[in-house]
Design an enzyme around this catalytic site. Structure first.
Site, PDB file in Angstrom:
ATOM      1  N   CYS A 131      -6.098 -31.619 -46.497  1.00  0.00           N
ATOM      2  CA  CYS A 131      -5.955 -32.776 -47.383  1.00  0.00           C
ATOM      3  C   CYS A 131      -5.258 -33.949 -46.711  1.00  0.00           C
ATOM      4  O   CYS A 131      -4.130 -33.814 -46.232  1.00  0.00           O
ATOM      5  CB  CYS A 131      -5.166 -32.347 -48.623  1.00  0.00           C
ATOM      6  SG  CYS A 131      -4.761 -33.717 -49.723  1.00  0.00           S
ATOM      7  N   TRP A 147      -5.896 -25.044 -55.735  1.00  0.00           N
ATOM      8  CA  TRP A 147      -5.551 -24.635 -54.382  1.00  0.00           C
ATOM      9  C   TRP A 147      -4.909 -23.245 -54.440  1.00  0.00           C
ATOM     10  O   TRP A 147      -4.129 -22.938 -55.333  1.00  0.00           O
ATOM     11  CB  TRP A 147      -4.556 -25.612 -53.758  1.00  0.00           C
ATOM     12  CG  TRP A 147      -5.080 -26.985 -53.521  1.00  0.00           C
ATOM     13  CD1 TRP A 147      -4.995 -28.055 -54.376  1.00  0.00           C
ATOM     14  CD2 TRP A 147      -5.757 -27.457 -52.352  1.00  0.00           C
ATOM     15  NE1 TRP A 147      -5.586 -29.161 -53.806  1.00  0.00           N
ATOM     16  CE2 TRP A 147      -6.048 -28.829 -52.563  1.00  0.00           C
ATOM     17  CE3 TRP A 147      -6.131 -26.862 -51.144  1.00  0.00           C
ATOM     18  CZ2 TRP A 147      -6.707 -29.603 -51.623  1.00  0.00           C
ATOM     19  CZ3 TRP A 147      -6.779 -27.636 -50.199  1.00  0.00           C
ATOM     20  CH2 TRP A 147      -7.075 -29.000 -50.444  1.00  0.00           C
ATOM     21  N   THR A 152      -2.801 -30.917 -57.561  1.00  0.00           N
ATOM     22  CA  THR A 152      -3.001 -31.589 -56.282  1.00  0.00           C
ATOM     23  C   THR A 152      -1.920 -31.224 -55.282  1.00  0.00           C
ATOM     24  O   THR A 152      -0.827 -30.779 -55.634  1.00  0.00           O
ATOM     25  CB  THR A 152      -3.020 -33.120 -56.464  1.00  0.00           C
ATOM     26  OG1 THR A 152      -1.740 -33.549 -56.973  1.00  0.00           O
ATOM     27  CG2 THR A 152      -4.116 -33.545 -57.424  1.00  0.00           C
ATOM     28  N   VAL A 153      -2.250 -31.406 -54.005  1.00  0.00           N
ATOM     29  CA  VAL A 153      -1.271 -31.381 -52.927  1.00  0.00           C
ATOM     30  C   VAL A 153      -1.215 -32.793 -52.355  1.00  0.00           C
ATOM     31  O   VAL A 153      -2.214 -33.517 -52.383  1.00  0.00           O
ATOM     32  CB  VAL A 153      -1.661 -30.360 -51.825  1.00  0.00           C
ATOM     33  CG1 VAL A 153      -1.493 -28.955 -52.327  1.00  0.00           C
ATOM     34  CG2 VAL A 153      -3.074 -30.582 -51.302  1.00  0.00           C
ATOM     35  N   TYR A 206     -13.991 -41.345 -50.327  1.00  0.00           N
ATOM     36  CA  TYR A 206     -14.290 -40.544 -51.511  1.00  0.00           C
ATOM     37  C   TYR A 206     -15.235 -41.304 -52.451  1.00  0.00           C
ATOM     38  O   TYR A 206     -16.104 -40.706 -53.085  1.00  0.00           O
ATOM     39  CB  TYR A 206     -13.000 -40.186 -52.247  1.00  0.00           C
ATOM     40  CG  TYR A 206     -12.195 -39.106 -51.566  1.00  0.00           C
ATOM     41  CD1 TYR A 206     -12.299 -37.779 -51.970  1.00  0.00           C
ATOM     42  CD2 TYR A 206     -11.337 -39.402 -50.514  1.00  0.00           C
ATOM     43  CE1 TYR A 206     -11.565 -36.780 -51.347  1.00  0.00           C
ATOM     44  CE2 TYR A 206     -10.602 -38.415 -49.887  1.00  0.00           C
ATOM     45  CZ  TYR A 206     -10.722 -37.107 -50.301  1.00  0.00           C
ATOM     46  OH  TYR A 206      -9.999 -36.121 -49.675  1.00  0.00           O
TER      47      TYR A 206
END
Length: 338
Positions: free
Chosen positions: A45, A78, A112-113, A176
Site C-alpha cells: 500500500c 487486510w 485501511t492501512v 486509482y
C-alpha cells in the site's frame, strides 16, 4: 489504504473512519508514549508506505513497533497471512478489522492501512495517514533519532502543502481514478490529469534534485511511493500506459535516486506490490494472474542526480539499516553491458 469505489462513474476515495491524532501537547486523548502503540502497514500500500518511510527516516522504530499485513485480503479486510499462524504476533489478530471493531463496535467504514493500534486495548487509534506523517515529524520529536531530517521545515510548509495537494489529487489518487473508472470519459479525464501532472513535475525536477528546497521533504515521500509502484502495477493494471516510469528520464532518475537513499528502497517489496494489485482487484483483473515482470534490477543503476546538488538529509544523517524483522528482499544486481 484500501481502494474505495463510488456509485458514480468516477472513483471517489471514501473518508477515513478513525481520524484521531496522537500528540505530545495534550490536544488529543492519545498522548505520545513509547511502546504504547503499534503501526500496522502493508508493503503493497502506497499510503502505508509513506508512513513507514517517515518512521524510518525519523528513527522511531525503537518506540513504535511495526506490523505488516500481507498483500492479500478479502471482504473482511487486510489480514496477517504472512505471519506465523496467520496472526499479528503482537496484537494476536487475524484480520485488521478486529482492531477497528474493538474501537468502534459495528464499524462499517473502510478498514485501511496505515492504522495505529493501542497494544493494551487492541483498539485502532487512528488511520489518518497524512496526520500521522505530520505528527511523527512534529509531535514525536522527543523520540527522533540523532540526525533525523526535518521533513516539514517551517519556512517551506505552505509550498510543501501546495505541491503535496497537487500530487495527491492527480498522481497518488490519480492512478486509482484511472484504474477504477467506470466510464471512458472518467478514465480519460483522470489519465490526462495524471500525465499532465507528471510532465509538470518532471519539468520542475529537471533543474532541482528534490521537490521543495534542497533536501528531502514530505512532498518527496508522497510522490515517490506512487512512482515506486508505477511500472509494477499502475502502468498495466490501472491502464496508466502513456509511458512507463522507466521511459520518463527525469522522473525515473529522481525515483532511483530516492530508492537508493536509506529509508526509501529498503521499505519496498515489488512482489508483494504485484500480488496485492493483481490478486485483490477482481473487478480489474478477474483472473488474478500476477505478471512476472518488470525486472526491478534497474532501480539499482546510477541516476546521476548528485550533479544537481542538494543534501538529502539537510543537516541530518541517513537512518541506519532497518531492524532485522523489517527487512525486505534484496533486488538482483543489474546486468552490466561490456
Amino acid at each position: 489504504m484500501g481502494a474505495a469505489q463510488s456509485s458514480t462513474d468516477e472513483f471517489v476515495r471514501e473518508p477515513l473512519g478513525v481520524q484521531e491524532r496522537i500528540t505530545a501537547d495534550g490536544s488529543s486523548p492519545w498522548p505520545v508514549e513509547p511502546h504504547r502503540y503499534r503501526l500496522i502497514a502493508a508493503r503493497a500500500c502506497p499510503w502505508a508506505n509513506r508512513v513507514v518511510i517517515v518512521r524510518r527516516l525519523l528513527g522511531l522504530e525503537p518506540v513504535l513497533s511495526l506490523g505488516i499485513a500481507g498483500p492479500l485480503h478479502d471482504e473482511r479486510s487486510w489480514r496477517f497471512h504472512n505471519d506465523p499462524g496467520g496472526v499479528d504476533p503482537v496484537l494476536g489478530i487475524e484480520w485488521l478489522r478486529e482492531a477497528y471493531e474493538n474501537a468502534i463496535p459495528g464499524y462499517d467504514k473502510g478498514v485501511t492501512v496505515p492504522a495505529v493500534v493501542e497494544i493494551s486495548s487492541g483498539k485502532v487509534v487512528t488511520n489518518s495517514y497524512q496526520d500521522l506523517e505530520f505528527d511523527f515529524a512534529t509531535q514525536w520529536t522527543a523520540h527522533h533519532r540523532p540526525g533525523a531530517p526535518d521533513l516539514f521545515p517551517a519556512g517551506r510548509r505552505d509550498e510543501i502543502a501546495a505541491i503535496s495537494d497537487q500530487v495527491f489529487h492527480d498522481v497518488n489518487n490519480g492512478v486509482y481514478k484511472c484504474g477504477f473508472a467506470k466510464a471512458q470519459y472518467a478514465y480519460d479525464k483522470a489519465y490526462d490529469a495524471l500525465f499532465a501532472r507528471l510532465d509538470a513535475l518532471s519539468e520542475r525536477l529537471s533543474g532541482q534534485r528534490y521537490l521543495v528546497g534542497d533536501t528531502i521533504t514530505e512532498a518527496d515521500v508522497r510522490l515517490w511511493v506512487t512512482l515506486a509502484r508505477f511500472d509494477a502495477a499502475y502502468h498495466g493494471h490501472f491502464k496508466c500506459n502513456r509511458s512507463t516510469l522507466a521511459a520518463m528520464p527525469v522522473l525515473w532518475a529522481y525515483a532511483r535516486d530516492l530508492f537508493q537513499t536509506p529509508g526509501f528502497g529498503d521499505t519496498i517489496d515489488f512482489e508483494q506490490i504485484k500480488q496485492h494489485y493483481y490478486g485483490v482487484h477482481a473487478e480489474v483483473n478477474p483472473t488474478g494472474i500476477v505478471p512476472k515482470g518488470p525486472d526491478p534490477s534497474g532501480w539499482l543503476t546510477p541516476h546521476g542526480r548528485e550533479q544537481l546538488g542538494g543534501r538529502p538529509f539537510g543537516d541530518g544523517t541517513p537512518p541506519g539499516p532497518p531492524p532485522e524483522p523489517e527487512r525486505v528482499p534484496s533486488l538482483p544486481e543489474p546486468a552490466h553491458s561490456g
